[in-house]
Design a protein around this motif. Structure first.
Motif, PDB file in Angstrom:
ATOM      1  N   LYS A 136       0.836  -1.204   0.000  1.00 48.10           N
ATOM      2  CA  LYS A 136       0.000   0.000   0.000  1.00 48.10           C
ATOM      3  C   LYS A 136       0.869   1.252   0.000  1.00 48.10           C
ATOM      4  O   LYS A 136       0.590   2.223  -0.723  1.00 48.10           O
ATOM      5  N   ARG A 137       1.930   1.221   0.783  1.00 46.63           N
ATOM      6  CA  ARG A 137       2.825   2.370   0.862  1.00 46.63           C
ATOM      7  C   ARG A 137       3.583   2.561  -0.454  1.00 46.63           C
ATOM      8  O   ARG A 137       3.821   3.694  -0.891  1.00 46.63           O
ATOM      9  N   LEU A 138       3.955   1.450  -1.093  1.00 46.19           N
ATOM     10  CA  LEU A 138       4.684   1.504  -2.350  1.00 46.19           C
ATOM     11  C   LEU A 138       3.951   2.312  -3.408  1.00 46.19           C
ATOM     12  O   LEU A 138       4.555   3.090  -4.150  1.00 46.19           O
ATOM     13  N   PHE A 139       2.641   2.145  -3.463  1.00 41.94           N
ATOM     14  CA  PHE A 139       1.844   2.816  -4.488  1.00 41.94           C
ATOM     15  C   PHE A 139       1.219   4.122  -3.987  1.00 41.94           C
ATOM     16  O   PHE A 139       0.325   4.667  -4.630  1.00 41.94           O
ATOM     17  N   SER A 140       1.694   4.602  -2.857  1.00 43.38           N
ATOM     18  CA  SER A 140       1.193   5.869  -2.331  1.00 43.38           C
ATOM     19  C   SER A 140       1.934   7.042  -2.963  1.00 43.38           C
ATOM     20  O   SER A 140       3.002   6.885  -3.579  1.00 43.38           O
ATOM     21  N   LYS A 141       1.374   8.201  -2.809  1.00 46.30           N
ATOM     22  CA  LYS A 141       1.982   9.428  -3.352  1.00 46.30           C
ATOM     23  C   LYS A 141       3.318   9.700  -2.662  1.00 46.30           C
ATOM     24  O   LYS A 141       4.270  10.169  -3.298  1.00 46.30           O
ATOM     25  N   GLU A 142       3.396   9.399  -1.400  1.00 46.32           N
ATOM     26  CA  GLU A 142       4.601   9.654  -0.612  1.00 46.32           C
ATOM     27  C   GLU A 142       5.810   8.885  -1.149  1.00 46.32           C
ATOM     28  O   GLU A 142       6.943   9.372  -1.111  1.00 46.32           O
ATOM     29  N   ALA A 143       5.567   7.660  -1.641  1.00 47.70           N
ATOM     30  CA  ALA A 143       6.667   6.819  -2.128  1.00 47.70           C
ATOM     31  C   ALA A 143       7.312   7.380  -3.389  1.00 47.70           C
ATOM     32  O   ALA A 143       8.430   6.995  -3.748  1.00 47.70           O
ATOM     33  N   ARG A 144       6.641   8.300  -4.066  1.00 50.56           N
ATOM     34  CA  ARG A 144       7.184   8.900  -5.291  1.00 50.56           C
ATOM     35  C   ARG A 144       7.903  10.216  -5.016  1.00 50.56           C
ATOM     36  O   ARG A 144       8.376  10.873  -5.954  1.00 50.56           O
ATOM     37  N   GLN A 145       7.985  10.608  -3.761  1.00 56.11           N
ATOM     38  CA  GLN A 145       8.616  11.866  -3.399  1.00 56.11           C
ATOM     39  C   GLN A 145      10.030  11.640  -2.850  1.00 56.11           C
ATOM     40  O   GLN A 145      10.364  10.544  -2.402  1.00 56.11           O
ATOM     41  N   THR A 146      10.831  12.691  -2.877  1.00 57.43           N
ATOM     42  CA  THR A 146      12.207  12.603  -2.378  1.00 57.43           C
ATOM     43  C   THR A 146      12.455  13.577  -1.223  1.00 57.43           C
ATOM     44  O   THR A 146      13.576  14.028  -1.000  1.00 57.43           O
ATOM     45  N   THR A 147      11.391  13.898  -0.521  1.00 54.85           N
ATOM     46  CA  THR A 147      11.495  14.895   0.553  1.00 54.85           C
ATOM     47  C   THR A 147      11.624  14.285   1.943  1.00 54.85           C
ATOM     48  O   THR A 147      11.946  14.978   2.895  1.00 54.85           O
ATOM     49  N   ASN A 148      11.381  12.975   2.054  1.00 55.14           N
ATOM     50  CA  ASN A 148      11.374  12.340   3.371  1.00 55.14           C
ATOM     51  C   ASN A 148      12.674  11.573   3.620  1.00 55.14           C
ATOM     52  O   ASN A 148      12.754  10.361   3.447  1.00 55.14           O
ATOM     53  N   GLY A 149      13.727  12.320   4.000  1.00 59.59           N
ATOM     54  CA  GLY A 149      15.002  11.678   4.286  1.00 59.59           C
ATOM     55  C   GLY A 149      16.043  11.982   3.225  1.00 59.59           C
ATOM     56  O   GLY A 149      15.863  12.854   2.369  1.00 59.59           O
ATOM     57  N   GLU A 150      17.171  11.225   3.267  1.00 60.92           N
ATOM     58  CA  GLU A 150      18.264  11.428   2.334  1.00 60.92           C
ATOM     59  C   GLU A 150      18.264  10.341   1.269  1.00 60.92           C
ATOM     60  O   GLU A 150      17.864   9.214   1.514  1.00 60.92           O
ATOM     61  N   GLY A 151      18.751  10.700   0.070  1.00 57.42           N
ATOM     62  CA  GLY A 151      18.829   9.730  -1.014  1.00 57.42           C
ATOM     63  C   GLY A 151      18.870  10.421  -2.363  1.00 57.42           C
ATOM     64  O   GLY A 151      18.753  11.648  -2.459  1.00 57.42           O
ATOM     65  N   ASP A 152      19.051   9.623  -3.411  1.00 58.47           N
ATOM     66  CA  ASP A 152      19.155  10.172  -4.762  1.00 58.47           C
ATOM     67  C   ASP A 152      17.839  10.115  -5.525  1.00 58.47           C
ATOM     68  O   ASP A 152      17.562  10.981  -6.353  1.00 58.47           O
ATOM     69  N   ILE A 153      17.045   9.076  -5.284  1.00 60.97           N
ATOM     70  CA  ILE A 153      15.787   8.892  -6.009  1.00 60.97           C
ATOM     71  C   ILE A 153      14.691   8.489  -5.022  1.00 60.97           C
ATOM     72  O   ILE A 153      14.966   8.151  -3.872  1.00 60.97           O
ATOM     73  N   SER A 154      13.449   8.504  -5.485  1.00 55.06           N
ATOM     74  CA  SER A 154      12.327   8.182  -4.601  1.00 55.06           C
ATOM     75  C   SER A 154      12.295   6.691  -4.270  1.00 55.06           C
ATOM     76  O   SER A 154      12.869   5.862  -5.003  1.00 55.06           O
ATOM     77  N   PRO A 155      11.630   6.303  -3.179  1.00 57.11           N
ATOM     78  CA  PRO A 155      11.482   4.887  -2.836  1.00 57.11           C
ATOM     79  C   PRO A 155      10.852   4.066  -3.952  1.00 57.11           C
ATOM     80  O   PRO A 155      11.263   2.932  -4.220  1.00 57.11           O
ATOM     81  N   PHE A 156       9.843   4.643  -4.626  1.00 61.69           N
ATOM     82  CA  PHE A 156       9.178   3.950  -5.733  1.00 61.69           C
ATOM     83  C   PHE A 156      10.153   3.725  -6.882  1.00 61.69           C
ATOM     84  O   PHE A 156      10.231   2.634  -7.452  1.00 61.69           O
ATOM     85  N   SER A 157      10.927   4.765  -7.228  1.00 61.63           N
ATOM     86  CA  SER A 157      11.892   4.656  -8.321  1.00 61.63           C
ATOM     87  C   SER A 157      12.974   3.639  -8.011  1.00 61.63           C
ATOM     88  O   SER A 157      13.435   2.920  -8.899  1.00 61.63           O
ATOM     89  N   ALA A 158      13.382   3.582  -6.741  1.00 64.02           N
ATOM     90  CA  ALA A 158      14.410   2.621  -6.343  1.00 64.02           C
ATOM     91  C   ALA A 158      13.923   1.190  -6.551  1.00 64.02           C
ATOM     92  O   ALA A 158      14.657   0.336  -7.057  1.00 64.02           O
ATOM     93  N   LEU A 159      12.673   0.929  -6.183  1.00 63.45           N
ATOM     94  CA  LEU A 159      12.140  -0.419  -6.373  1.00 63.45           C
ATOM     95  C   LEU A 159      11.940  -0.726  -7.846  1.00 63.45           C
ATOM     96  O   LEU A 159      12.218  -1.849  -8.301  1.00 63.45           O
ATOM     97  N   MET A 160      11.444   0.239  -8.609  1.00 59.88           N
ATOM     98  CA  MET A 160      11.230   0.000 -10.042  1.00 59.88           C
ATOM     99  C   MET A 160      12.557  -0.289 -10.750  1.00 59.88           C
ATOM    100  O   MET A 160      12.614  -1.131 -11.648  1.00 59.88           O
ATOM    101  N   THR A 161      13.628   0.387 -10.335  1.00 64.79           N
ATOM    102  CA  THR A 161      14.934   0.138 -10.933  1.00 64.79           C
ATOM    103  C   THR A 161      15.437  -1.250 -10.555  1.00 64.79           C
ATOM    104  O   THR A 161      16.026  -1.959 -11.382  1.00 64.79           O
ATOM    105  N   ALA A 162      15.198  -1.642  -9.304  1.00 70.45           N
ATOM    106  CA  ALA A 162      15.579  -2.988  -8.869  1.00 70.45           C
ATOM    107  C   ALA A 162      14.764  -4.037  -9.614  1.00 70.45           C
ATOM    108  O   ALA A 162      15.286  -5.079 -10.041  1.00 70.45           O
ATOM    109  N   LEU A 163      13.470  -3.766  -9.791  1.00 73.12           N
ATOM    110  CA  LEU A 163      12.603  -4.694 -10.526  1.00 73.12           C
ATOM    111  C   LEU A 163      13.000  -4.774 -11.997  1.00 73.12           C
ATOM    112  O   LEU A 163      12.839  -5.813 -12.640  1.00 73.12           O
TER     113      LEU A 163
END
Length: 463
Positions: free
Chosen positions: A48-75
């Motif tokens: 549920k969190r993966l497909f949320s709006k928050e998972a596509r943002q890069t404002t919550n913490g440190e990193g280069d890409i969004s959580p969603f993008s990281a999983l899509m790249t891994a997939l």
């Protein structure tokens, strides 16, 4: 050269493959219990969190890409031709019941994928350009107290990753695209090779942000495209579905084939079902190999446990959804056991029973998309592994050019020995990774349990 290829194939099939499957599954079982089944218990909320709006943002913490993008790249790296050809091969060699054992291995693989990705974020660092660097090599280097052992294991993992990126991640995929397109649409392989090389270079030259942007669009599209097509095939062949499902579960535990659409199937032993199902399962979703952890480390996250939960969804999507569609399409088609076709050719036949020749073309398009996405995902894995070995981010640019050029040669040449060797390298990646997961399981279990309190508090605040 042919004898060397036969030797390497024998080593891979009879020694490394079986032993590694046992290690991967047993490690997954151990981690599932060690983590008190928390990855399983949090799977629903993580999806549920993966497909949320928050998972596509890069404002919550440190990193280069969004959580969603990281999983899509891994997939992108894990969802490949194995989801089409690998499932079919498992169901031919191990019987339809192999699909059940793919599910079982994937269930425990969820815990393994969580562990390796979570630890990758916990021990990640930054390079000279301020970009995130992580994965098993950094986890081992940062966490192990014995630096000589750490250097050996981390270095071994990085070397095997680079080798695998050129073979399994590049050559095998480019060759699969060229062969499929040539057979279906009669395009010359050199033309296909040029197109693959140019497209690859255009995407990878921009690094992880460019790759993740393409993956964030390509992976969902190709997954939905293949799933919808597969579901249509299953619906059209619905009369054979009950007997097909009954045969899958019956033969998974040593039963006999059920009459109906799958009546022509030769009964396989439960050992065959387990062996081929587990092998294809673990190598389809790559849980335990450590490859997905490299991409996970680039994600923006406020806590490594949270991103670990998101990345473990990849195993569920890869095996429980995509591989299942392939398996049920084949089981409901009635072609299994009535033809000598194997691999992608069998999946094509299954789709053609419902959709005619267009069905085969759609599978070919699926192979193209799946294989190209794997090329992109593995480029990043190899790039970061090479950067770790040489300690210089400049080597990435040389690697990107060489990697792109290699796709052309791979599309136009037959290099069986290279693919066999890289398959072994791909398998050997798991050894240092599993050692680190087991060694750090105590720390991970404690902090995962502690973070569960945070998740419970967040759920209460939402009510």
């Amino acid at each position: 050269m042919e004898k060397l290829n036969q030797l390497l194939t024998s080593v891979s099939d009879n020694f490394i493959g079986p032993i590694l499957c046992v290690l991967l599954v047993s490690s997954g079982i151990f981690l599932t219990f060690k983590l008190n089944f928390l990855p399983w218990r949090n799977l629903g909320s993580s999806l549920k969190r993966l497909f949320s709006k928050e998972a596509r943002q890069t404002t919550n913490g440190e990193g280069d890409i969004s959580p969603f993008s990281a999983l899509m790249t891994a997939l992108a790296a894990t969802v490949g031709t194995g989801n089409i050809a690998g499932v079919a091969t498992a169901m031919v060699s191990g019987g339809p019941g192999a699909l059940v054992w793919m599910w079982i291995s994937a269930a425990f693989g969820i815990s393994t994928k969580y562990a390796e990705c979570a630890l990758a974020l916990k021990y990640r660092t930054t390079n000279e350009n301020g970009e995130m660097c992580g994965g098993p090599m950094y986890t081992i280097k940062q966490a192990f107290k014995n630096k000589k052992v750490a250097s050996l294991l981390a270095g071994a993992f990085a070397v095997f990753t680079v080798l695998a990126s050129f073979g399994i991640g590049n050559g095998a995929q480019a060759n699969s695209i060229a062969v499929s397109v040539n057979e279906t649409f009669a395009f010359p392989t050199w033309v296909i090779g040029v197109m693959i090389a140019v497209l690859t270079a255009i995407v990878v030259i921009g690094g992880i942000k460019s790759i993740s942007k393409v993956a964030s669009v390509l992976v969902p599209f190709m997954a939905v495209f293949y799933l919808v097509t597969g579901i249509i095939v299953i619906i059209i062949n619905y009369k054979n579905l009950p007997s097909g499902i009954a045969t899958i579960f019956s033969m998974a535990f040593g039963g006999k084939a059920v009459a109906g659409g799958a009546a022509g199937i030769v009964t396989k032993s439960v050992i065959d079902s387990i062996g081929y199902g587990v092998k294809r399962g673990v190598f389809s979703n790559e849980a335990g190999l450590g490859s997905a952890a490299i991409t996970a480390a680039s994600a923006t996250s406020d806590h490594y446990v949270r991103q670990g939960y998101i990345n473990m969804c990849g195993t569920f999507i890869d095996t429980m959804i995509v591989c299942t569609i392939t398996g049920l399409s084949i089981a409901s088609s009635g072609v299994l056991g009535t033809t000598d076709a194997q691999g992608a050719a069998l999946t094509i036949l299954a789709f053609e029973t419902a959709l005619g020749k267009p069905g085969g073309m759609l599978v070919t398009i699926g192979i193209i998309l799946f294989a190209f996405s794997t090329i992109l995902g593995w480029e990043y894995n190899g790039e970061k592994a090479l950067e770790y070995l040489f300690k210089k981010s400049t080597v990435r640019y040389i690697y990107r050019v060489v990697f792109s050029l290699l796709t052309f040669f791979s599309a136009t040449m037959s290099l069986d020995i290279v693919w066999t060797f890289s398959d072994i390298a791909n398998s050997l990646m798991a050894i240092p990774n599993l050692i680190s997961l087991l060694a750090l399981s105590g720390i991970l279990a404690k902090e995962t349990k502690d973070f569960q309190k945070v998740l419970k508090a967040e759920k209460k605040n939402l009510k």
